[in-house]
Motif scaffolding. Structure first.
Motif, short mmCIF file in Angstrom:
data_model
loop_
_atom_site.label_atom_id
_atom_site.label_comp_id
_atom_site.label_asym_id
_atom_site.label_seq_id
_atom_site.Cartn_x
_atom_site.Cartn_y
_atom_site.Cartn_z
N VAL A 73 -7.71 -6.53 -6.83
CA VAL A 73 -6.38 -7.03 -7.16
C VAL A 73 -5.98 -6.52 -8.54
CG1 VAL A 73 -5.00 -9.09 -7.60
CG2 VAL A 73 -6.68 -9.08 -5.75
N LYS A 74 -4.76 -6.02 -8.63
CA LYS A 74 -4.19 -5.48 -9.86
C LYS A 74 -4.88 -4.24 -10.38
CE LYS A 74 -2.43 -9.98 -11.36
NZ LYS A 74 -1.04 -10.08 -11.50
N MET A 75 -5.86 -3.71 -9.67
CA MET A 75 -6.55 -2.49 -10.09
C MET A 75 -6.11 -1.35 -9.19
SD MET A 75 -8.14 -3.89 -12.48
CE MET A 75 -9.17 -2.60 -13.13
N LYS A 76 -5.84 -0.20 -9.79
CA LYS A 76 -5.40 0.94 -9.02
C LYS A 76 -5.91 2.22 -9.65
CE LYS A 76 -1.11 1.10 -11.61
NZ LYS A 76 0.34 0.81 -11.63
N GLU A 77 -5.94 3.24 -8.83
CA GLU A 77 -6.38 4.54 -9.30
C GLU A 77 -5.51 5.59 -8.62
OE1 GLU A 77 -10.74 4.84 -9.77
OE2 GLU A 77 -10.51 6.77 -8.74
N LYS A 78 -5.09 6.59 -9.36
CA LYS A 78 -4.28 7.65 -8.77
C LYS A 78 -5.12 8.46 -7.80
CE LYS A 78 -1.15 8.22 -12.68
NZ LYS A 78 -0.67 9.13 -13.75
N GLY A 79 -4.47 8.88 -6.74
CA GLY A 79 -5.10 9.79 -5.81
C GLY A 79 -4.75 11.22 -6.15
N ASP A 80 -4.63 12.05 -5.12
CA ASP A 80 -4.38 13.47 -5.34
C ASP A 80 -2.91 13.80 -5.57
OD1 ASP A 80 -6.83 13.90 -2.81
OD2 ASP A 80 -7.12 14.07 -4.96
N ILE A 81 -2.01 12.96 -5.07
CA ILE A 81 -0.57 13.26 -5.16
C ILE A 81 0.23 12.04 -5.57
CG2 ILE A 81 -0.55 15.25 -3.58
CD1 ILE A 81 0.39 13.21 -1.38
N PRO A 82 0.00 11.48 -6.76
CA PRO A 82 0.68 10.24 -7.15
C PRO A 82 2.11 10.41 -7.67
CG PRO A 82 -0.75 10.98 -8.90
CD PRO A 82 -0.94 11.96 -7.76
N GLU A 83 2.52 11.65 -7.94
CA GLU A 83 3.81 11.87 -8.58
C GLU A 83 4.95 11.37 -7.70
OE1 GLU A 83 0.67 14.36 -9.99
OE2 GLU A 83 1.58 14.33 -7.98
N GLY A 84 5.82 10.57 -8.29
CA GLY A 84 6.97 10.04 -7.57
C GLY A 84 6.69 8.72 -6.87
N TYR A 85 5.46 8.23 -6.99
CA TYR A 85 5.05 6.99 -6.32
C TYR A 85 4.45 6.02 -7.34
CZ TYR A 85 5.04 10.06 -2.20
OH TYR A 85 5.36 10.95 -1.21
N SER A 86 4.54 4.74 -7.04
CA SER A 86 3.78 3.72 -7.75
C SER A 86 3.29 2.71 -6.72
CB SER A 86 4.63 3.05 -8.83
OG SER A 86 5.73 2.38 -8.25
N LYS A 104 -1.88 -9.42 -4.63
CA LYS A 104 -2.79 -10.24 -3.83
C LYS A 104 -3.75 -9.33 -3.10
CE LYS A 104 0.29 -14.14 -3.05
NZ LYS A 104 0.91 -15.04 -2.05
N LYS A 105 -4.93 -9.83 -2.81
CA LYS A 105 -5.98 -9.00 -2.22
C LYS A 105 -5.55 -8.40 -0.88
CE LYS A 105 -10.96 -9.13 -1.44
NZ LYS A 105 -12.16 -10.00 -1.41
N GLU A 106 -4.80 -9.14 -0.10
CA GLU A 106 -4.49 -8.68 1.25
C GLU A 106 -3.29 -7.73 1.32
OE1 GLU A 106 -4.28 -11.75 0.12
OE2 GLU A 106 -2.42 -12.74 0.78
N ARG A 107 -2.56 -7.59 0.23
CA ARG A 107 -1.30 -6.85 0.29
C ARG A 107 -1.27 -5.70 -0.72
NH1 ARG A 107 3.68 -8.50 2.34
NH2 ARG A 107 2.73 -10.53 2.74
N PHE A 108 -0.85 -4.53 -0.22
CA PHE A 108 -0.79 -3.33 -1.07
C PHE A 108 0.53 -2.63 -0.78
CE2 PHE A 108 -2.24 -0.39 -3.95
CZ PHE A 108 -2.74 0.80 -3.47
N SER A 109 1.35 -2.51 -1.80
CA SER A 109 2.69 -1.96 -1.62
C SER A 109 2.79 -0.58 -2.25
CB SER A 109 3.73 -2.88 -2.26
OG SER A 109 3.63 -4.18 -1.72
N LEU A 110 3.47 0.31 -1.56
CA LEU A 110 3.77 1.64 -2.08
C LEU A 110 5.25 1.68 -2.42
CD1 LEU A 110 2.73 4.60 -2.54
CD2 LEU A 110 3.61 5.10 -0.26
N ILE A 111 5.56 2.17 -3.61
CA ILE A 111 6.94 2.20 -4.08
C ILE A 111 7.34 3.64 -4.38
CG2 ILE A 111 8.56 1.33 -5.83
CD1 ILE A 111 6.15 -0.85 -6.26
N LEU A 112 8.45 4.04 -3.78
CA LEU A 112 9.06 5.33 -4.12
C LEU A 112 10.19 5.00 -5.08
CD1 LEU A 112 7.68 5.64 -1.24
CD2 LEU A 112 9.26 7.56 -0.91
N GLU A 113 10.01 5.35 -6.34
CA GLU A 113 10.96 4.91 -7.37
C GLU A 113 12.36 5.47 -7.13
OE1 GLU A 113 10.32 2.71 -9.63
OE2 GLU A 113 8.15 2.54 -9.40
N SER A 114 12.45 6.71 -6.71
CA SER A 114 13.74 7.35 -6.44
C SER A 114 13.48 8.37 -5.33
CB SER A 114 14.27 8.02 -7.69
OG SER A 114 15.48 8.71 -7.42
#
Lengths: 115, 116
Positions: free
Chosen positions: A52-65, A70-80
């Motif tokens: 929870v609250k821990m993240k690591e960039k993968g191979d292509i993180p640009e443009g995403y966050s 919560k442990k069960e939920r993981f959201s991907l955000i495309l900022e623009s």
């Protein structure tokens, strides 16, 4: 049965919009992942969360966050959103905390089209 | 940069034939090598996996061969069937220790078509 559920199967968004892709897993897994799948390129890791609250960039993180409040939920955000982010997005979860060599479970995928 | 390289990109086999898909890796920190199978409209699902201290693992018609010195591993599908038609991905995972050990890195995928 382990279930990884992605909130949408298909999405169409306009260029410049902020886009949220949601993923929920029901097996109390520590690790969660977002991949994008494109023909000939396979599954490329965007972001990875090992707690929870821990993240690591993968191979292509640009443009995403990402967000994992919560442990069960993981959201991907495309900022623009941009047209080059048109793709199939796959969420996965996998046990952690010393249990390696374990199976990853995938959701059905979200086909995102940015116009 | 693709840390796991997979070939061929597509493969056509006759029913009853042998399908062979190859993968190569560079990172010696990998120590778990699964294969995933994906049918159209579905997410990938684990098919079979191998550890680097084993040279071969067989489950039914599916066999992984592993060559640690060459940093290569392959999937063999014996007596291929039309129902095996799917996309196959090799993957690699880090050994335990550190936060990256949960991460799975995939190859480019192979579209297998088995003709009846």
């Amino acid at each position: 049965d382990v279930k990884v559920t992605q909130s949408s199967r298909y999405l169409v968004k306009r260029t410049g919009e902020k886009v949220f892709l949601e993923c929920v897993q029901d097996m109390d897994h520590e690790n969660m992942f977002w991949y994008r799948q494109d023909p000939g390129l396979g599954l490329r890791l965007i972001y990875f969360s090992y707690d929870v609250k821990m993240k690591e960039k993968g191979d292509i993180p640009e443009g995403y966050s990402v967000s994992r409040e919560k442990k069960e939920r993981f959201s991907l955000i495309l900022e623009s959103a941009s047209t080059n982010q048109t793709s199939m997005y796959l969420c996965a979860s996998r046990p952690g905390q010393g249990r390696f060599r374990t199976e990853a479970f995938f959701g059905q995928g979200t086909r995102l089209t940015v116009v | 940069q693709q840390q796991v390289k997979q070939s061929p990109q597509s493969l056509i086999v006759q029913k009853g034939g042998i399908s062979i898909i190859n993968c190569a890796y560079e990172n010696t920190a990998f120590d778990y090598f699964p294969w995933y199978q994906q049918f159209p409209g579905k997410g990938p699902a684990l098919l079979i996996a191998i550890r680097p201290d084993v040279s071969e693992k067989k489950e039914g018609r599916f066999t992984i061969s592993f060559n640690k010195s060459a940093k290569q591993f392959s999937l063999h599908i014996m007596d291929s069937q039309p129902g095996d038609s799917a996309t196959y991905f090799c993957a690699a995972s880090y050994r335990a220790g550190g936060t990256s050990y949960g991460k799975l890195t995939f190859g480019q995928g192979t579209i297998l078509t088995v003709h009846p």
